[in-house]
Design a protein around this motif. Structure first.
Motif, PDB file in Angstrom:
ATOM      1  N   TRP A 167      40.119  29.555  39.563  1.00  0.00           N
ATOM      2  CA  TRP A 167      38.912  29.997  40.273  1.00  0.00           C
ATOM      3  C   TRP A 167      38.817  31.496  40.516  1.00  0.00           C
ATOM      4  N   ILE A 168      39.895  32.241  40.252  1.00  0.00           N
ATOM      5  CA  ILE A 168      39.838  33.703  40.351  1.00  0.00           C
ATOM      6  C   ILE A 168      40.428  34.313  39.080  1.00  0.00           C
ATOM      7  N   PRO A 169      39.686  35.129  38.345  1.00  0.00           N
ATOM      8  CA  PRO A 169      40.297  35.905  37.266  1.00  0.00           C
ATOM      9  C   PRO A 169      41.230  36.930  37.897  1.00  0.00           C
ATOM     10  N   SER A 170      42.500  36.888  37.526  1.00  0.00           N
ATOM     11  CA  SER A 170      43.485  37.616  38.332  1.00  0.00           C
ATOM     12  C   SER A 170      44.721  37.958  37.522  1.00  0.00           C
ATOM     13  N   ASP A 171      45.529  38.849  38.102  1.00  0.00           N
ATOM     14  CA  ASP A 171      46.880  39.096  37.596  1.00  0.00           C
ATOM     15  C   ASP A 171      47.763  38.098  38.330  1.00  0.00           C
ATOM     16  N   ASN A 172      47.868  36.901  37.767  1.00  0.00           N
ATOM     17  CA  ASN A 172      48.335  35.722  38.497  1.00  0.00           C
ATOM     18  C   ASN A 172      49.853  35.596  38.468  1.00  0.00           C
ATOM     19  N   THR A 173      50.498  36.564  39.095  1.00  0.00           N
ATOM     20  CA  THR A 173      51.951  36.563  39.187  1.00  0.00           C
ATOM     21  C   THR A 173      52.346  37.071  40.565  1.00  0.00           C
ATOM     22  N   PRO A 174      53.409  36.543  41.184  1.00  0.00           N
ATOM     23  CA  PRO A 174      53.737  36.944  42.557  1.00  0.00           C
ATOM     24  C   PRO A 174      54.123  38.402  42.697  1.00  0.00           C
ATOM     25  N   GLY A 175      54.505  39.047  41.608  1.00  0.00           N
ATOM     26  CA  GLY A 175      54.930  40.434  41.676  1.00  0.00           C
ATOM     27  C   GLY A 175      53.815  41.435  41.882  1.00  0.00           C
TER      28      GLY A 175
END
Length: 463
Positions: A167-175
């Protein structure tokens, strides 16, 4: 997530083929993804060529149809000159992408939205993505779900470990932590809750727009939106620093009123402040929703609980606000850090409230047969994402802390807890940083203890 509701396997079926090669520490980056450091468990997630500073997420959601019309603006910075870059996004139909206000080319590549700006970007830049459709409920291989999960009166969006890309275009990493603003428009009479602080609720025509601002940096997996017909409870508490902490709680009336949990939350947070230092976020609360996912989740500021909240789970998810949310792992192989600390927080609470002490918990678990799953794989050494939320991460993680406490003594141990929460507040840290800080605080060499408990299969001897 708490031990009783642990998800044993978190590989979304929709992206299973993409994540099949998680045993490799690094894989070839897809076209459009800058080369550099990637997550060792989910190497296809995250894009290390840039750093996100802020997400502005606008959602227009109709619970009756489960349709989402959305626009997200991502403000980022890069030291490189990027001709292309990628965001993580699955499903939905992307209708336009603009970079620094100019139309940009784009294409879909598996879970990546590959963007080609008219002019290569360097330094600070913004990307605005318009997208719409029915967001995906990502089904994990163990049958649990994340992503955009439907409920009887709306939906809840959950993201650990990779569901936020639904649902969000993102840099989808915890770092890559960032600040967020969520503006959620829903039919009037329906509530919309997210992370951070409630800035405004504006009724216009047949709709209401709820605006939430996340002032503390947050990892994407901790983002949450819940839409439904909730009873809204607002109160506050005073921190040990004298700061007033607003508490917003949203409870689905079909689950009850969660009166006990709401009353207990300030007591739990005050107890944890004494141990871990001042509450690290701008607000607190809880979200109780009738979502059939089978687990609670430490979504930032106000954790999510399915149907009800028991004491142990409340303590666990509250502790995550220090350990996991404020101090966030850099890589999923360090998941023992948030989960081990939160489990140990349960042990501390129980020990202080007429229950078994942490030492007794440790002894009971240490007596577990050597063939038990507690002892393998070691908490930082698993190569299969099936072990991401396994027992070694939770219980052996907590045992590591008890072994450390017995080695360095109570004074240095509890000093370490506060130092860890303070030094890395709103940042990222891993096992190596904890070891270094523990050695600095205690003056002892602790690398063998950390190796015994976190790196080596089997029951450590001599404890």
């Amino acid at each position: 997530m708490p031990t009783p509701m642990r998800r044993l396997l978190l590989v979304p079926l929709v992206v299973l083929a993409l994540l099949a090669g998680v045993t490799a520490a690094v894989t070839a980056a897809p076209e459009g993804q800058p080369t550099g450091r990637t997550d060792t468990l989910f190497p296809q997630q995250g894009h290390p060529g840039y750093d996100v500073r802020h997400y502005d997420v606008r959602l227009d959601y109709d619970p009756a149809t489960n349709r989402l019309d959305a626009r997200t603006t991502v403000r980022a910075t890069t030291p490189q000159r990027l001709k292309t870059f990628s965001l993580d996004l699955v499903g939905m139909k992307v209708t336009s992408v603009r970079v620094d206000g100019r139309p940009a080319g784009f294409r879909r590549d598996a879970q990546h939205l590959v963007v080609r700006p008219r002019v290569p970007v360097t330094g600070g830049f913004t990307t605005t993505v318009a997208y719409a459709g029915t967001p995906q409920e990502i089904v994990d291989a163990d049958g649990s779900t994340e992503g955009w999960v439907r409920t009887d009166d709306g939906a809840i969006a959950l993201g650990e470990p990779v569901g936020t890309m639904a649902w969000i275009p993102s840099d989808n990493t915890p770092g890559d932590k960032a600040r967020f603003r969520f503006r959620i428009t829903v039919p009037r009479g329906v509530q919309a809750v997210s992370n951070g602080d409630l800035v405004s609720k504006v009724d216009r025509g047949a709709g209401s727009t709820w605006t939430w601002r996340v002032r503390d940096r947050m990892a994407t997996y901790l983002a949450m939106v819940a839409v439904g017909r909730f009873a809204v409870h607002r109160s506050s508490m005073t921190s040990v620093t004298g700061r007033r902490i607003p508490i917003w709680s949203f409870v689905d009336p079909t689950t009850g009123r969660s009166t006990t949990a709401r009353a207990a939350l300030p007591k739990v947070l005050r107890f944890q402040e004494k141990l871990f230092g001042p509450y690290p976020l701008t607000s607190a609360g809880l979200v109780v929703d009738a979502a059939s996912v089978g687990y609670a989740l430490e979504t930032q500021n106000r954790p999510f609980y399915p149907d009800s909240v028991d004491s142990a789970t409340l303590v666990h998810e509250s502790a995550h606000q220090w350990f996991g949310n404020s101090v966030t792992l850099r890589d999923w192989h360090d998941i023992w850090l948030p989960e081990g600390f939160a489990t140990y927080a349960e042990w501390l609470w129980t020990g202080a409230h007429d229950g078994r002490t942490p030492a007794q918990r440790f002894d009971d678990l240490y007596a577990t047969p050597a063939s038990d799953g507690l002892w393998s794989p070691a908490p930082t050494e698993f190569t299969d994402s099936a072990d991401l939320f396994g027992e070694p991460v939770y219980n052996r993680g907590a045992m590591t802390l008890q072994a450390l406490r017995e080695r360095v003594g109570d004074t240095d141990f509890f000093r370490l807890l506060k130092r860890w929460a303070a030094v890395y507040r709103q940042g990222n840290a891993g096992t190596a940083q904890l070891l270094a800080l523990a050695e600095q605080v205690s003056g002892e060499q602790l690398d063998q203890l950390f190796a015994d408990w976190l790196e080596l299969d089997g029951r450590p001897a001599g404890y």
